[in-house]
Structure formats: C-alpha cells, structure tokens
Scaffold this motif. Structure first.
Motif, PDB file in Angstrom:
ATOM      1  N   GLU A   1     109.971  -0.043  60.542  1.00  0.00           N
ATOM      2  CA  GLU A   1     111.404   0.027  60.822  1.00  0.00           C
ATOM      3  C   GLU A   1     111.708   1.141  61.815  1.00  0.00           C
ATOM      4  O   GLU A   1     112.606   1.008  62.658  1.00  0.00           O
ATOM      5  CB  GLU A   1     112.175   0.265  59.517  1.00  0.00           C
ATOM      6  CG  GLU A   1     112.274  -0.964  58.631  1.00  0.00           C
ATOM      7  CD  GLU A   1     113.000  -2.109  59.325  1.00  0.00           C
ATOM      8  OE1 GLU A   1     114.007  -1.839  60.019  1.00  0.00           O
ATOM      9  OE2 GLU A   1     112.558  -3.262  59.196  1.00  0.00           O
ATOM     10  N   LEU A   2     110.958   2.250  61.721  1.00  0.00           N
ATOM     11  CA  LEU A   2     111.163   3.363  62.642  1.00  0.00           C
ATOM     12  C   LEU A   2     110.745   2.978  64.058  1.00  0.00           C
ATOM     13  O   LEU A   2     111.435   3.308  65.032  1.00  0.00           O
ATOM     14  CB  LEU A   2     110.371   4.584  62.172  1.00  0.00           C
ATOM     15  CG  LEU A   2     110.692   5.915  62.870  1.00  0.00           C
ATOM     16  CD1 LEU A   2     112.154   6.280  62.691  1.00  0.00           C
ATOM     17  CD2 LEU A   2     109.789   7.023  62.329  1.00  0.00           C
ATOM     18  N   GLU A   3     109.620   2.280  64.174  1.00  0.00           N
ATOM     19  CA  GLU A   3     109.164   1.820  65.485  1.00  0.00           C
ATOM     20  C   GLU A   3     110.131   0.797  66.074  1.00  0.00           C
ATOM     21  O   GLU A   3     110.383   0.789  67.286  1.00  0.00           O
ATOM     22  CB  GLU A   3     107.767   1.224  65.372  1.00  0.00           C
ATOM     23  CG  GLU A   3     106.678   2.240  65.104  1.00  0.00           C
ATOM     24  CD  GLU A   3     105.344   1.594  64.817  1.00  0.00           C
ATOM     25  OE1 GLU A   3     104.309   2.163  65.224  1.00  0.00           O
ATOM     26  OE2 GLU A   3     105.327   0.506  64.193  1.00  0.00           O
ATOM     27  N   LYS A   4     110.670  -0.042  65.224  1.00  0.00           N
ATOM     28  CA  LYS A   4     111.646  -1.037  65.678  1.00  0.00           C
ATOM     29  C   LYS A   4     112.910  -0.356  66.186  1.00  0.00           C
ATOM     30  O   LYS A   4     113.474  -0.759  67.218  1.00  0.00           O
ATOM     31  CB  LYS A   4     111.988  -1.988  64.524  1.00  0.00           C
ATOM     32  CG  LYS A   4     112.927  -3.119  64.898  1.00  0.00           C
ATOM     33  CD  LYS A   4     113.152  -4.036  63.719  1.00  0.00           C
ATOM     34  CE  LYS A   4     114.072  -5.189  64.088  1.00  0.00           C
ATOM     35  NZ  LYS A   4     114.291  -6.098  62.927  1.00  0.00           N
ATOM     36  N   ARG A   5     113.334   0.663  65.489  1.00  0.00           N
ATOM     37  CA  ARG A   5     114.521   1.420  65.909  1.00  0.00           C
ATOM     38  C   ARG A   5     114.291   2.073  67.270  1.00  0.00           C
ATOM     39  O   ARG A   5     115.175   2.063  68.138  1.00  0.00           O
ATOM     40  CB  ARG A   5     114.841   2.477  64.854  1.00  0.00           C
ATOM     41  CG  ARG A   5     116.045   3.339  65.177  1.00  0.00           C
ATOM     42  CD  ARG A   5     116.235   4.384  64.103  1.00  0.00           C
ATOM     43  NE  ARG A   5     117.231   5.385  64.492  1.00  0.00           N
ATOM     44  CZ  ARG A   5     117.470   6.491  63.799  1.00  0.00           C
ATOM     45  NH1 ARG A   5     116.798   6.727  62.682  1.00  0.00           N
ATOM     46  NH2 ARG A   5     118.374   7.355  64.235  1.00  0.00           N
ATOM     47  N   LEU A   6     113.096   2.631  67.450  1.00  0.00           N
ATOM     48  CA  LEU A   6     112.751   3.258  68.727  1.00  0.00           C
ATOM     49  C   LEU A   6     112.726   2.235  69.853  1.00  0.00           C
ATOM     50  O   LEU A   6     113.285   2.470  70.934  1.00  0.00           O
ATOM     51  CB  LEU A   6     111.387   3.942  68.618  1.00  0.00           C
ATOM     52  CG  LEU A   6     110.774   4.469  69.923  1.00  0.00           C
ATOM     53  CD1 LEU A   6     111.684   5.510  70.562  1.00  0.00           C
ATOM     54  CD2 LEU A   6     109.381   5.051  69.667  1.00  0.00           C
ATOM     55  N   ARG A   7     112.116   1.097  69.618  1.00  0.00           N
ATOM     56  CA  ARG A   7     112.023   0.045  70.644  1.00  0.00           C
ATOM     57  C   ARG A   7     113.403  -0.462  71.035  1.00  0.00           C
ATOM     58  O   ARG A   7     113.698  -0.641  72.222  1.00  0.00           O
ATOM     59  CB  ARG A   7     111.153  -1.107  70.136  1.00  0.00           C
ATOM     60  CG  ARG A   7     111.048  -2.280  71.111  1.00  0.00           C
ATOM     61  CD  ARG A   7     110.025  -3.286  70.641  1.00  0.00           C
ATOM     62  NE  ARG A   7     110.321  -3.804  69.321  1.00  0.00           N
ATOM     63  CZ  ARG A   7     111.188  -4.803  69.081  1.00  0.00           C
ATOM     64  NH1 ARG A   7     111.840  -5.371  70.082  1.00  0.00           N
ATOM     65  NH2 ARG A   7     111.402  -5.224  67.848  1.00  0.00           N
ATOM     66  N   HIS A   8     114.260  -0.675  70.045  1.00  0.00           N
ATOM     67  CA  HIS A   8     115.613  -1.163  70.338  1.00  0.00           C
ATOM     68  C   HIS A   8     116.404  -0.137  71.158  1.00  0.00           C
ATOM     69  O   HIS A   8     117.148  -0.515  72.081  1.00  0.00           O
ATOM     70  CB  HIS A   8     116.348  -1.472  69.038  1.00  0.00           C
ATOM     71  CG  HIS A   8     115.928  -2.762  68.420  1.00  0.00           C
ATOM     72  ND1 HIS A   8     116.437  -3.232  67.218  1.00  0.00           N
ATOM     73  CD2 HIS A   8     115.047  -3.708  68.829  1.00  0.00           C
ATOM     74  CE1 HIS A   8     115.897  -4.389  66.923  1.00  0.00           C
ATOM     75  NE2 HIS A   8     115.038  -4.703  67.878  1.00  0.00           N
ATOM     76  N   LEU A   9     116.259   1.149  70.832  1.00  0.00           N
ATOM     77  CA  LEU A   9     116.977   2.181  71.568  1.00  0.00           C
ATOM     78  C   LEU A   9     116.476   2.261  73.007  1.00  0.00           C
ATOM     79  O   LEU A   9     117.267   2.429  73.944  1.00  0.00           O
ATOM     80  CB  LEU A   9     116.811   3.533  70.880  1.00  0.00           C
ATOM     81  CG  LEU A   9     117.498   4.716  71.569  1.00  0.00           C
ATOM     82  CD1 LEU A   9     118.994   4.451  71.741  1.00  0.00           C
ATOM     83  CD2 LEU A   9     117.268   6.002  70.788  1.00  0.00           C
ATOM     84  N   ARG A  10     115.164   2.140  73.187  1.00  0.00           N
ATOM     85  CA  ARG A  10     114.608   2.179  74.545  1.00  0.00           C
ATOM     86  C   ARG A  10     115.098   0.987  75.363  1.00  0.00           C
ATOM     87  O   ARG A  10     115.457   1.136  76.533  1.00  0.00           O
ATOM     88  CB  ARG A  10     113.080   2.187  74.484  1.00  0.00           C
ATOM     89  CG  ARG A  10     112.489   3.434  73.858  1.00  0.00           C
ATOM     90  CD  ARG A  10     110.985   3.348  73.767  1.00  0.00           C
ATOM     91  NE  ARG A  10     110.372   3.521  75.075  1.00  0.00           N
ATOM     92  CZ  ARG A  10     109.082   3.272  75.316  1.00  0.00           C
ATOM     93  NH1 ARG A  10     108.295   2.826  74.343  1.00  0.00           N
ATOM     94  NH2 ARG A  10     108.588   3.457  76.516  1.00  0.00           N
ATOM     95  N   GLN A  11     115.118  -0.194  74.744  1.00  0.00           N
ATOM     96  CA  GLN A  11     115.586  -1.380  75.461  1.00  0.00           C
ATOM     97  C   GLN A  11     117.074  -1.286  75.780  1.00  0.00           C
ATOM     98  O   GLN A  11     117.518  -1.640  76.876  1.00  0.00           O
ATOM     99  CB  GLN A  11     115.321  -2.638  74.621  1.00  0.00           C
ATOM    100  CG  GLN A  11     115.608  -3.939  75.363  1.00  0.00           C
ATOM    101  CD  GLN A  11     114.667  -4.140  76.534  1.00  0.00           C
ATOM    102  OE1 GLN A  11     113.481  -4.373  76.342  1.00  0.00           O
ATOM    103  NE2 GLN A  11     115.194  -4.055  77.748  1.00  0.00           N
ATOM    104  N   GLU A  12     117.840  -0.777  74.826  1.00  0.00           N
ATOM    105  CA  GLU A  12     119.274  -0.610  75.038  1.00  0.00           C
ATOM    106  C   GLU A  12     119.535   0.386  76.171  1.00  0.00           C
ATOM    107  O   GLU A  12     120.449   0.199  76.987  1.00  0.00           O
ATOM    108  CB  GLU A  12     119.936  -0.114  73.752  1.00  0.00           C
ATOM    109  CG  GLU A  12     121.445   0.071  73.875  1.00  0.00           C
ATOM    110  CD  GLU A  12     122.037   0.736  72.648  1.00  0.00           C
ATOM    111  OE1 GLU A  12     123.168   1.253  72.752  1.00  0.00           O
ATOM    112  OE2 GLU A  12     121.376   0.740  71.589  1.00  0.00           O
TER     113      GLU A  12
END
Length: 211
Positions: A88-99
């Motif tokens: 979930e932490l990695e997913k949060r990081l990926r979404h923030l980078r894409q955003e």
C-alpha cells in the motif's frame, strides 16, 4: 499475441530500470532561456493536444517506460512499473509520482501555449508599429532582433512571476513528500528482506535427533 497498436506504442517508448529513488528534476529558474518553448502552430491549436499513449507494459515488466517528449509540454510521459507484490505504501508513492508528472505536464502545456501566443502578438504589434507585414517580399516570416525580443521576455517573466513562484513552492512540496515516501518504502523493503532471511534460516536449520 500483442496487437499491432500495442507493438507500435511500445516502439515509441524506451524503458529504464525501476528504482523508487528516481527523483524529479529540479524546477526551472525564472529566466528567458529556461522557458519551455513550443511551436506557434501547436500553440494555436490547443484542441489538438496529443493524447497520451494508452500502452501499458506487461505485468511481468520490471521497468518504468518513458515516451518521446510531448510537443506542447516538452516533457517525456512516464508509465510507472507496477510490481506484482506492491504494498500500500509503494502504491501510494507510485500514485503521487504519476499525479505529479501529470500536474507538471499540464502546467507546462498551459504555460507554453500562453508564451507562444503572447510572443506572436508582441511580434505582430512591433512589426505593425514599424509599418512592416509579418512576411517579407520573399514570403519569409520576419523576426525581431534580440534586443527587441528582450523586452517581451522581461515583460512575460514579470507578468508570470507569481505563477512561477507558486509552481516552485508546489514542486518542492510534492518532491519533499515523494522523498519521504521513498525513504519509508526503502525502510519497509529493508525490514522485509531481513525478516525473510531470518525466516529462511530458521526453516533451513538442521534438527538433531535425541538418542
């Protein structure tokens, strides 16, 4: 079998080894040389903004994919790798980078369109004040010299100074958050590796029979 469209899209993309420690590049300084320029032709056709490729790497891919520079923002679109066991932490990081990538793309697209339109208006009005047309007798487009264009560059930067300042603040805020998340992901992965090794050693340790 992959479709021809997917193969064609893949051909326009390059890949890079996935690393959660890839930071965004620093923001541009407020000088005329660092303005991300785009062509006047594209700037006058905002409704024809190139669509981002719908191509997505296979689930087995271990890389981020980077496409060619967008004609309007001059930024390369990135499709981030999604690991199979993403936390979930990695997913949060990926979404923030894409955003953040999308936010940066939108900012520079609007900024470049505004820049090109205002530059064309300035050149046209300057030539008109001289009694000249946009094109010469040979049909070539007239241009102003560097000193004349410096007046426009200074005016454009002064007009957009607050906008650029707000952009820089938001840029640093986002990258600071991304950096903290990267550190948390690194610690999480390190702890996961340590616990897996301990578990593996316990399971592989030989047992002695009592005689």
């Amino acid at each position: 079998m992959a479709s021809k469209a997917a193969v064609a899209a893949a051909g326009c993309l390059t890949w890079r080894v996935f690393s959660p420690f890839t930071l965004h590049s620093p923001p541009c300084s407020l000088s005329a040389l660092t303005i991300r320029q785009c062509s006047s032709k594209l700037a006058t056709q905002p409704d024809k903004t190139p669509k981002r490729s719908a191509f997505r790497p296979a689930a087995s891919s271990t890389h981020d994919w980077i496409g060619p520079p967008n004609p309007l923002s001059n930024l390369r679109p990135i499709v981030y790798h999604v690991p199979g066991n993403e936390s979930e932490l990695e997913k949060r990081l990926r979404h923030l980078r894409q955003e953040t990538e999308d936010w940066n793309h939108d900012f520079w697209t609007k900024q470049n369109i505004s820049y090109s339109k205002e530059k064309d208006v300035f050149i046209f009005s300057s030539l008109k004040a001289k009694g000249l047309s946009v094109r010469d007798e040979q049909g070539r487009r007239r241009a102003l010299n560097s000193e004349e264009m410096a007046v426009f560059y200074k005016s454009f930067l002064e007009t957009n100074r607050l906008r650029h300042a707000d952009y820089n603040k938001e840029w640093y805020r986002r990258n600071f958050t991304i950096t903290l998340l990267m550190a948390r992901v690194a610690l999480q992965n390190m702890w996961r590796t340590v616990t897996e090794r301990r578990s593996s050693k316990k399971n592989s340790s030989p047992t002695t029979d009592n005689k």
